[in-house]
Scaffold this motif. Structure first.
Motif, PDB file in Angstrom:
ATOM      1  N   GLY A 197       0.758  -1.263  -0.132  1.00 11.82           N
ATOM      2  CA  GLY A 197       0.106   0.005  -0.040  1.00 11.82           C
ATOM      3  C   GLY A 197       0.938   1.401   0.149  1.00 11.82           C
ATOM      4  N   PHE A 198       0.286   2.246  -0.766  1.00 12.10           N
ATOM      5  CA  PHE A 198       1.159   3.624  -0.778  1.00 12.10           C
ATOM      6  C   PHE A 198       0.294   4.593  -0.579  1.00 12.10           C
ATOM      7  CE2 PHE A 198       2.509   0.367  -3.410  1.00 12.10           C
ATOM      8  CZ  PHE A 198       3.871   0.294  -3.408  1.00 12.10           C
ATOM      9  N   LEU A 199       0.764   5.649   0.165  1.00 13.25           N
ATOM     10  CA  LEU A 199      -0.036   6.971   0.643  1.00 13.25           C
ATOM     11  C   LEU A 199       0.829   8.277   0.314  1.00 13.25           C
ATOM     12  CD1 LEU A 199      -1.824   7.511   3.943  1.00 13.25           C
ATOM     13  CD2 LEU A 199       0.304   8.956   3.308  1.00 13.25           C
ATOM     14  N   ARG A 200       0.036   8.935  -0.345  1.00 14.81           N
ATOM     15  CA  ARG A 200       0.798  10.587  -0.392  1.00 14.81           C
ATOM     16  C   ARG A 200      -0.143  11.594   0.234  1.00 14.81           C
ATOM     17  NH1 ARG A 200       0.670  15.247  -3.451  1.00 14.81           N
ATOM     18  NH2 ARG A 200       2.617  16.240  -3.884  1.00 14.81           N
ATOM     19  N   GLY A 201       0.249  12.360   1.200  1.00 17.27           N
ATOM     20  CA  GLY A 201      -0.492  13.424   1.960  1.00 17.27           C
ATOM     21  C   GLY A 201       0.180  14.563   1.627  1.00 17.27           C
ATOM     22  N   GLU A 202      -0.502  15.923   1.760  1.00 13.97           N
ATOM     23  CA  GLU A 202       0.055  17.150   1.741  1.00 13.97           C
ATOM     24  C   GLU A 202      -0.659  17.795   2.895  1.00 13.97           C
ATOM     25  OE1 GLU A 202       0.253  19.855  -1.625  1.00 13.97           O
ATOM     26  OE2 GLU A 202       0.637  18.378  -2.968  1.00 13.97           O
ATOM     27  N   PHE A 203      -0.130  18.707   3.668  1.00  9.74           N
ATOM     28  CA  PHE A 203      -0.834  19.189   4.824  1.00  9.74           C
ATOM     29  C   PHE A 203       0.034  20.285   5.209  1.00  9.74           C
ATOM     30  CE2 PHE A 203       2.330  15.920   6.016  1.00  9.74           C
ATOM     31  CZ  PHE A 203       3.303  16.616   6.807  1.00  9.74           C
ATOM     32  N   ALA A 204      -0.436  21.230   5.977  1.00 10.21           N
ATOM     33  CA  ALA A 204       0.078  22.340   6.505  1.00 10.21           C
ATOM     34  C   ALA A 204       0.483  22.244   7.975  1.00 10.21           C
ATOM     35  CB  ALA A 204      -0.752  23.766   6.499  1.00 10.21           C
TER      36      ALA A 204
END
Length: 282
Positions: free
Chosen positions: A45-52
């Motif tokens: 499984g793979f995850l990409r996240g963008e966050f402040a």
């Protein structure tokens, strides 16, 4: 100071739900500011996240991810600031169309990363590189002493803290040890739609086979020549009058430039996770 960050994670697929929960439940990090994408490939499984996040929230996330990785030994993750542009070392030989395209994108601020220096085994592009305010390095004796030349290349990688090494039609075969040293950090553009027509005379091979489409492939560099995992492919239809290798090469140059630029953009944006022969691209 709050900044925007990019997180990538590779882990067993059966941990993805827990992983998403780990990220979104981190103190001061959850809510609508978190953008998460996931992909599944069999048991991976793979995850990409963008966050402040500010320093406190980022430290909490890294602590939680550390605990997650300790529990799931197969997990690996990276996190970096969205505005921290990766540093790029470009290698080229006599053909300069891909280099010229990258220099133009760099000057316009749309390359995705920062070119730190340009290395070549020919000196014909030095003035052009310096005109862009960049360092040009010439290693003209590459074929005579490949090991020494590769040591100089690695020294440049370390000196300029290069995150990515880009072979912009660099016509030298690199050693297996160098490919291993820079695995996942070095990309090439090949002038055909791989896996067809490997080697240095791809347009001649394409002409001999009477192709109706020519193209280019940006791929990770491995010890196997033109066998690395594919990142981006671009194609161009062959017109009726394009009946020589030279005319095919002319038609394919745009594909070469676009494929490499797109691969750099994806890598610099943290949208690629290496995964065997089939990288995960978000």
């Amino acid at each position: 100071m709050t900044g925007r960050h990019v997180l990538t994670v590779a882990a067993p697929s059966n941990t993805l739900i827990g992983l998403v929960r780990t990220v979104t439940n981190t103190d001061a990090l959850g809510g609508p500011e978190v953008e998460i994408e996931t992909q599944v490939r069999g048991s991976s499984g793979f995850l990409r996240g963008e966050f402040a996040a500010g320093p406190g929230a980022l430290a909490a996330l890294e602590r939680d991810l550390g605990a997650f990785s300790a529990e799931h030994r197969a997990a690996r993750w990276t996190v970096h600031r969205h505005d921290q542009r990766p540093r790029i070392l470009v290698l080229c030989s006599q053909q300069g169309h891909v280099l010229t395209h990258l220099l133009s994108r760099h000057e316009d601020g749309v390359l995705g990363g920062e070119i730190a220096a340009v290395l070549s085994n020919h000196d014909r592009h030095a003035a052009k590189v310096r005109a862009h305010g960049l360092k040009s390095v010439h290693i003209g004796w590459w074929a005579q002493d490949k090991h020494a030349a590769e040591r100089e290349l690695l020294a440049l990688v370390h000196e300029h803290q290069a995150d990515l090494v880009v072979l912009a039609r660099f016509m030298q075969v690199l050693s297996g040890s160098l490919c291993d040293e820079l695995a996942g950090r070095m990309i090439n553009v090949h002038h055909s739609l791989l896996p067809a027509f490997v080697g240095g005379r791809a347009y001649h091979q394409a002409h001999e086979r009477g192709v109706r489409v020519v193209g280019a492939t940006a791929h990770f560099v491995t010890a196997g020549v033109d066998e690395g995992p594919i990142l981006v492919q671009k194609s161009v239809p062959v017109e009726r009058g394009q009946v020589s290798p030279g005319l095919l090469a002319e038609a394919g140059r745009d594909a070469e430039m676009l494929a490499m630029a797109e691969a750099i953009r994806l890598l610099c944006a943290g949208r690629v996770i290496p995964h065997g022969q089939h990288p995960v691209i978000f």
